[in-house]
Design an enzyme around this catalytic site. Sequence first.
Site, short mmCIF file in Angstrom:
data_model
loop_
_atom_site.label_atom_id
_atom_site.label_comp_id
_atom_site.label_asym_id
_atom_site.label_seq_id
_atom_site.Cartn_x
_atom_site.Cartn_y
_atom_site.Cartn_z
N THR A 137 -14.75 53.06 27.99
CA THR A 137 -16.20 53.53 27.62
C THR A 137 -16.23 54.98 27.18
O THR A 137 -15.36 55.80 27.31
CB THR A 137 -16.82 53.41 29.01
OG1 THR A 137 -18.29 53.80 28.77
CG2 THR A 137 -16.08 53.98 30.13
N ASP A 138 -17.41 55.22 26.50
CA ASP A 138 -17.56 56.73 26.11
C ASP A 138 -17.98 57.69 27.58
O ASP A 138 -18.05 58.55 27.00
CB ASP A 138 -18.91 56.63 25.07
CG ASP A 138 -20.14 56.01 25.47
OD1 ASP A 138 -20.13 55.76 26.66
OD2 ASP A 138 -21.07 56.12 24.78
N GLU A 139 -18.54 56.80 28.47
CA GLU A 139 -18.80 57.76 29.54
C GLU A 139 -17.44 58.62 30.17
O GLU A 139 -17.74 59.43 30.57
CB GLU A 139 -19.15 56.63 30.55
CG GLU A 139 -20.48 56.08 30.13
CD GLU A 139 -21.28 55.49 31.33
OE1 GLU A 139 -20.94 55.75 32.58
OE2 GLU A 139 -22.19 54.67 31.15
N TYR A 173 -17.66 55.57 38.62
CA TYR A 173 -17.26 54.63 37.42
C TYR A 173 -16.50 55.22 36.23
O TYR A 173 -15.49 54.89 35.91
CB TYR A 173 -18.65 53.76 36.80
CG TYR A 173 -18.30 53.25 35.73
CD1 TYR A 173 -17.36 52.04 35.43
CD2 TYR A 173 -18.98 53.59 34.39
CE1 TYR A 173 -17.36 51.26 34.33
CE2 TYR A 173 -18.48 52.85 33.09
CZ TYR A 173 -17.78 51.94 33.14
OH TYR A 173 -17.77 51.26 31.88
N LYS A 187 -12.55 54.90 35.09
CA LYS A 187 -12.14 54.33 33.75
C LYS A 187 -11.42 55.51 33.06
O LYS A 187 -10.38 55.13 32.26
CB LYS A 187 -13.54 54.19 32.77
CG LYS A 187 -14.30 53.02 33.27
CD LYS A 187 -13.48 51.63 33.20
CE LYS A 187 -13.37 51.11 31.81
NZ LYS A 187 -12.73 49.90 31.69
P1 NAD Z 1 -19.21 42.89 33.42
O1 NAD Z 1 -19.46 43.70 35.06
O2 NAD Z 1 -19.96 42.27 32.81
O3 NAD Z 1 -17.66 42.04 33.93
C1 NAD Z 1 -16.62 42.44 34.20
C2 NAD Z 1 -15.69 41.30 34.56
O4 NAD Z 1 -14.34 41.65 35.28
C3 NAD Z 1 -16.25 40.09 35.69
O5 NAD Z 1 -16.08 38.94 34.87
C4 NAD Z 1 -15.69 40.32 36.85
O6 NAD Z 1 -15.55 39.22 37.54
C5 NAD Z 1 -14.20 40.66 36.08
N1 NAD Z 1 -13.43 41.46 37.09
C6 NAD Z 1 -13.89 42.65 38.16
N2 NAD Z 1 -12.77 42.87 38.96
C7 NAD Z 1 -11.81 42.04 38.91
C8 NAD Z 1 -10.72 42.00 39.14
N3 NAD Z 1 -10.16 43.02 40.14
N4 NAD Z 1 -9.53 41.07 38.57
C9 NAD Z 1 -10.06 40.27 37.63
N5 NAD Z 1 -11.34 40.34 37.08
C10 NAD Z 1 -12.13 41.28 37.51
O7 NAD Z 1 -18.41 44.10 32.62
P2 NAD Z 1 -18.97 44.29 30.89
O8 NAD Z 1 -20.01 44.96 30.81
O9 NAD Z 1 -18.37 42.93 30.26
O10 NAD Z 1 -17.52 45.32 30.60
C11 NAD Z 1 -16.33 44.97 30.35
C12 NAD Z 1 -15.38 46.27 29.81
O11 NAD Z 1 -16.08 46.90 28.87
C13 NAD Z 1 -15.34 47.27 31.28
O12 NAD Z 1 -13.98 47.66 31.21
C14 NAD Z 1 -16.22 48.12 30.85
O13 NAD Z 1 -15.97 49.43 31.32
C15 NAD Z 1 -16.08 48.20 29.34
N6 NAD Z 1 -17.55 48.59 28.52
C16 NAD Z 1 -18.75 48.14 28.83
C17 NAD Z 1 -19.88 48.65 28.17
C18 NAD Z 1 -21.17 48.10 28.32
O14 NAD Z 1 -22.04 48.48 27.96
N7 NAD Z 1 -21.16 46.96 29.28
C19 NAD Z 1 -19.60 49.71 27.18
C20 NAD Z 1 -18.31 50.15 26.90
C21 NAD Z 1 -17.16 49.69 27.73
O1 DAU Z 2 -21.89 53.95 27.67
C1 DAU Z 2 -21.05 52.85 27.70
C2 DAU Z 2 -21.68 52.24 29.48
O2 DAU Z 2 -22.78 51.86 29.46
C3 DAU Z 2 -20.48 51.41 30.13
O3 DAU Z 2 -19.43 52.08 30.10
C4 DAU Z 2 -21.17 50.88 31.34
O4 DAU Z 2 -20.28 49.78 31.69
C5 DAU Z 2 -22.43 50.49 30.98
O5 DAU Z 2 -23.31 49.85 32.31
C6 DAU Z 2 -23.47 51.51 30.53
O6 DAU Z 2 -23.55 52.40 31.61
P1 DAU Z 2 -25.23 53.13 31.83
O7 DAU Z 2 -25.11 53.61 32.98
O8 DAU Z 2 -25.62 53.78 30.49
O9 DAU Z 2 -26.12 51.51 31.65
P2 DAU Z 2 -27.33 51.10 32.30
O10 DAU Z 2 -27.87 49.86 31.72
O11 DAU Z 2 -26.95 51.22 33.84
O12 DAU Z 2 -28.30 52.34 32.06
C7 DAU Z 2 -28.78 52.58 30.83
C8 DAU Z 2 -29.73 53.74 30.92
O13 DAU Z 2 -31.03 53.30 31.44
C9 DAU Z 2 -29.27 54.83 31.67
O14 DAU Z 2 -29.66 56.18 30.99
C10 DAU Z 2 -29.80 54.71 32.90
C11 DAU Z 2 -31.41 54.01 32.55
N1 DAU Z 2 -31.81 53.25 33.49
C12 DAU Z 2 -31.00 52.18 33.76
C13 DAU Z 2 -31.68 51.07 34.84
C14 DAU Z 2 -30.63 49.89 35.23
C15 DAU Z 2 -33.32 53.14 33.85
O15 DAU Z 2 -33.71 54.11 33.53
N2 DAU Z 2 -33.58 52.22 34.80
C16 DAU Z 2 -32.76 51.42 35.32
O16 DAU Z 2 -33.33 50.20 35.88
#
Ligand code: NAD
Ligand code: DAU
Length: 352
Positions: free
Chosen positions: A131-133, A156, A160
């Site tokens: 992630t960019d975080e 989180y 990562k």
């Molecule tokens: P998600 O939470 O939707 O899915 C995570 C998956 O991992 C689920 O299917 C869960 O059951 C599985 N999992 C969790 N713990 C596990 C374990 N111990 N063993 C096996 N499986 C396990 O997450 P996502 O949003 O699909 O993110 C996927 C990846 O991409 C993550 O590594 C996250 O850090 C990264 N990422 C997410 C975003 C985003 O915006 N969602 C952006 C950048 C990077």
């Molecule tokens: O940047 C990549 C990341 O983006 C991933 O690594 C994470 O897995 C993914 O969850 C996401 O993180 P964020 O914290 O940015 O996503 P979230 O959807 O939780 O929140 C997006 C923005 O919106 C953040 O600034 C918080 C805000 N927010 C979120 C929720 C859930 C609100 O204002 N209200 C809300 O109810």
Amino acid sequence: MKNLLVTGGCGFIGTGFIRYLLLNSDFKGRIINVDKITYAGNPDNLADIEKSNPERYVFKKADICDPDAITHAFKAYEIDAVCNFAAESHVDRSIVAPDAFIRTNIEGTFNLLEVSRQNSDRLVLFHHVSTDEVYGSLGSDGFFTEKTPYKPNSPYSASKAASDHLVRAYNKTYALPVTISNCSNNYGPYQFPEKLIPLMILNALEGKSLPIYGDGRNVRDWLFVEDHCRAVWEIMKGGTRGQTYNIGGRCELANIDTVTMLCGLLDEMVPKTDRTSHRDLITFIQDRPGHDLRYAIDCSKLEKELGWAPVETFETGLRKTIQWYLDNSNWVQRIKSGEYLRWVRQHYGNDE
Ligand code: NAD
Ligand code: DAU
């Protein structure tokens, strides 16, 4: 890559990746999806793929922290490549209960690396999805590049960051062939409705309030999930081993503007019967502790080296996403009622 181990394939992005590889890409091998099925993992997402591609898709319920289960998968399916999506992914949950984040994101990645090292004679690639975080928070200008120092602010992002460092170290120390990608915020089909965009869509459809943290001026850089999945595949195929690639949508928006735009599209696609705007549902609530102000990715390395560019604009991607949630009310209902988790427990047993 004949036998690709995908971890976390039942989550949001893992599902998109498996669907993309099997339905829309030049990948010719077999996918072994290992997922623990936490609250965020849903086997419903790939039920059609399991039926239509029995030779090219295998699902195993297992924890990436379990050395025996991962070793067994490596041997039984002759794994020659890994793509690690499995993680605890939600920042708010990491603030309330960080334990699972340390376990899965750090120990789980370590375990995958160790098993990969023990089977390195066959392994052509370990790709780690991150992630960019990890870079922390930007002020009002500048971008995250691959050279930006790590400065994670939440449990989180810290977990990562630790996993990224381990992956890099296994390349330097053991010459494990690795690539890492750091991506910005994704949205699209199958996203668990705790994240901003699906939460806002479903709340708006039910006439519930749309809670925005703080003043809504925090900025995120949005990317449609299929564009992310295609980028990961391009990096796996053509990325230089040992290197990191940033992925982003060049689509920076303040949260209030994201939600306002979403409400505008909902007004057009599903107008309220009383003709008021969904915007009236927006409410400002207490801010997230340690809330990062701004993320913005410089993805020029990926664009220049591998010729990748996003296909969707934020508007086309949001329209597709809204339409997907409208068309999949059954999926939503099973998620919201917890019915899919009850089914998982009956089907696979409860190992929590
Ligand atoms: P998600 O939470 O939707 O899915 C995570 C998956 O991992 C689920 O299917 C869960 O059951 C599985 N999992 C969790 N713990 C596990 C374990 N111990 N063993 C096996 N499986 C396990 O997450 P996502 O949003 O699909 O993110 C996927 C990846 O991409 C993550 O590594 C996250 O850090 C990264 N990422 C997410 C975003 C985003 O915006 N969602 C952006 C950048 C990077
Ligand atoms: O940047 C990549 C990341 O983006 C991933 O690594 C994470 O897995 C993914 O969850 C996401 O993180 P964020 O914290 O940015 O996503 P979230 O959807 O939780 O929140 C997006 C923005 O919106 C953040 O600034 C918080 C805000 N927010 C979120 C929720 C859930 C609100 O204002 N209200 C809300 O109810």
